[in-house]
Design an enzyme around this catalytic site. Structure first.
Site, PDB file in Angstrom:
ATOM      1  N   CYS A   1      32.872  42.505  60.097  1.00  0.00           N
ATOM      2  CA  CYS A   1      32.121  43.852  59.774  1.00  0.00           C
ATOM      3  C   CYS A   1      31.115  43.641  58.739  1.00  0.00           C
ATOM      4  O   CYS A   1      29.954  43.776  58.722  1.00  0.00           O
ATOM      5  CB  CYS A   1      32.369  45.407  60.052  1.00  0.00           C
ATOM      6  SG  CYS A   1      33.731  45.859  61.146  1.00  0.00           S
TER       7      CYS A   1
ATOM      8  N   CYS B   1      46.326  56.191  29.925  1.00  0.00           N
ATOM      9  CA  CYS B   1      45.459  57.775  28.480  1.00  0.00           C
ATOM     10  C   CYS B   1      46.294  58.673  28.617  1.00  0.00           C
ATOM     11  O   CYS B   1      46.552  59.711  27.796  1.00  0.00           O
ATOM     12  CB  CYS B   1      44.079  58.211  29.027  1.00  0.00           C
ATOM     13  SG  CYS B   1      43.146  56.503  29.040  1.00  0.00           S
TER      14      CYS B   1
END
Lengths: 106, 262, 156
Positions: free
Chosen positions: B80, B223
């Site tokens: 595609c 984090c």
């Protein structure tokens, strides 16, 4: 399956010293780390790396866990004759990966 | 003290202002805008710049191979997406975005999995699996050098507000918000590190700490763990929202995948 | 032969871990001394008990590494790399890692140039050593140090 990258010249003149660079995807697990579950991660390393060219071993390395993950090596060889340069890695349990680069010497 | 007061009043503003207009206001971009790359030691920058030695390329090589490998249904991504039909160069710079069909916010990982389920008749890949990381890194790499620019209007507005709220809310045992480090104190030293501006433009990135490539959501989990907060799940709505906020906040910086980070 | 020193290393580690709870202050200088001896032992195991000559070997490392998991290193030895005057082996030795031996490279006259680059793990700031064995059997030694900095947010 391991992804392998090789950087080597396709052609060289006879007697020329050429640079070879190899990079292989491998954790080089030291055996000293713990996983997220707190358990020790088993040691899993590549123990030897061998390069043959023109029927001869031209470079060899014995590795320990002190080599970083996804090992990379840059080294040299003198171009002698056209032929395959074979790079072969062998793990601690005997499994191996290899890749061939064809060099043409003019 | 002064910075603390300013922060408190900012917190109050975001907490008290409910109307959509105030939550959609542009992010406070750190100035000058600096990629995480600028905060690295020279040899780490050199590793990112080296298109052979940068270990992230191991995943990109694999991603490129997977991209053109046909699924059981016979369809490969490359059937595609070609250079002329549905080209992907530059596409990753506009993620996360709203998926028109479902109305959901999707990041690159989710878009790849949507392609698999909708067009390839394949099961979605597990988040942070080597396959999904490889494909994501490859597609992001096709946008290397393209400046980030995302849409935060319409259905994305609520996601953006949620991401901003997550970024500005104190959390964890350290009671720290993202903004306290990455807006208020970037450039200063924290132990051996210099605090970065907290941009995600290098991701998926090879972190020396991980000794592997990893997604932005893995970074966000670190984090949160760093401030001793409960990390959210990979692909969670909270992290998707933060990803959109971060992309808007980094607007103008270029995609660097595969980044190398410490 | 090699396994002997590795076992020693493991034993020392366990001892330190046990002792760490109450003896942090005294454990540190002890560890430094034992590590230096370990590096010497590793060199002897690889090359035999021969004198180390200073020189001919250069080690290139960055002055600062922001993470010890992957530090670029280049080792070069001065040699003609001719059929009768070449470098046989080059070893990289760490005095501070759990295992002192990092890698041993076997070269030969066909290498053309006695230089190798790789990336190594460094368990903290240290002076990395390299030893080259020449075709005449002599050993040459060089070293370089890198400061490994501590990351801001340590996980786990």
């Amino acid at each position: 399956m391991a992804t392998i990258r090789i950087a080597a010249p396709d052609t060289a003149s006879a007697g020329e010293v050429i640079e070879l660079k190899v990079l292989i995807q491998h954790p080089m697990e030291t055996g000293y780390r713990s996983g997220p579950d707190g358990k020790r991660i088993e040691r899993d390393i590549i123990e030897t790396f061998e390069v043959t060219y023109d029927g001869e071993t031209v470079f060899e390395a014995d590795l320990q866990p002190g080599i970083a993950a996804n090992p990379i090596f840059t080294f040299y060889t003198r171009a002698t004759t056209s032929g395959p340069i074979v790079f072969k890695w062998t793990g601690q349990d005997g499994e191996s990966w290899s890749e061939t680069h064809d060099l043409t010497v003019e | 003290m002064k910075a603390g007061l300013a922060f408190l009043s900012a917190l109050c503003l975001s907490a008290c202002g409910d109307d959509a207009a105030s939550t959609q206001s542009p992010p406070a971009q750190p100035q000058p805008l600096l990629s995480g790359y600028e905060f690295l030691q020279p040899q780490t920058r050199a590793l990112q710049d080296d298109n052979f030695a940068n270990p992230g390329f191991l995943w990109i090589d694999r991603g490129e191979a997977l991209f053109s490998t046909a699924a059981a249904s016979g369809e490969a991504c490359s059937d595609c997406h070609t250079d002329t039909s549905l080209p992907l160069a530059g596409a990753a710079a506009h993620y996360p975005q709203i998926d028109a069909e479902s109305g959901d916010l999707v990041n690159l990982e989710a878009r790849i999995n949507l392609c698999r389920t909708r067009y390839q008749d394949e099961a979605p890949l597990e988040y942070e699996s080597d396959e999904l990381l490889s494909l994501t890194a490859y597609v992001a790499y096709l946008s290397r050098g393209t400046p980030v620019s995302v849409d935060i209007e319409g259905a994305a507005a609520d996601w953006y507000a949620r991401g901003r709220d997550y970024f500005e809310t104190r959390r964890g045992q350290f009671n720290l918000s993202c903004t306290q480090c990455h807006d208020d104190n970037w450039g200063k030293k924290l132990r051996g590190d210099t605090i970065s501006q907290g941009h995600g433009t290098g991701f998926p990135a090879y972190r020396l700490e991980w000794q592997s490539l990893g997604s932005l959501h893995r970074r966000l989990r670190d984090c949160d763990a760093g401030v001793r907060a409960e990390p959210r799940m990979f692909g969670s709505d909270d992290y998707l929202a933060v990803e959109l906020y971060l992309a808007k906040r980094a607007e103008g910086l270029e995609i660097e995948t595969p980044g190398v980070r410490r | 032969m090699k396994t002997l020193s590795r076992q020693k290393s493991f034993a020392r580690r366990s001892f330190l871990q046990l002792g760490a709870a109450g003896l942090v202050a005294t454990a540190l200088p002890l560890r430094a001394a034992a590590d230096a001896a370990d590096a010497d032992a590793a060199i002897r195991e690889i090359f035999g008990d021969k004198p180390l000559n200073e020189g001919r070997v250069s080690v290139k490392l960055p002055p600062i590494a922001e993470n010890g998991n992957s530090v670029a290193i280049t080792v070069a030895a001065e040699s003609l790399m001719s059929p009768d005057d070449y470098v046989r082996r080059i070893a990289i030795i760490s005095p501070r890692n759990p295992i002192a031996e990092v890698a041993v490279f076997k070269l030969g006259p066909r290498a053309g140039k006695a230089e190798i680059s790789t990336r190594i793990r460094m368990a903290g700031t240290q002076r990395i050593r390299a030893v080259a064995e020449l075709s005449d059997g002599t050993l040459w030694h060089g070293s370089a140090s890198t400061v490994v900095t501590l990351a801001a947010c340590l996980i786990g």
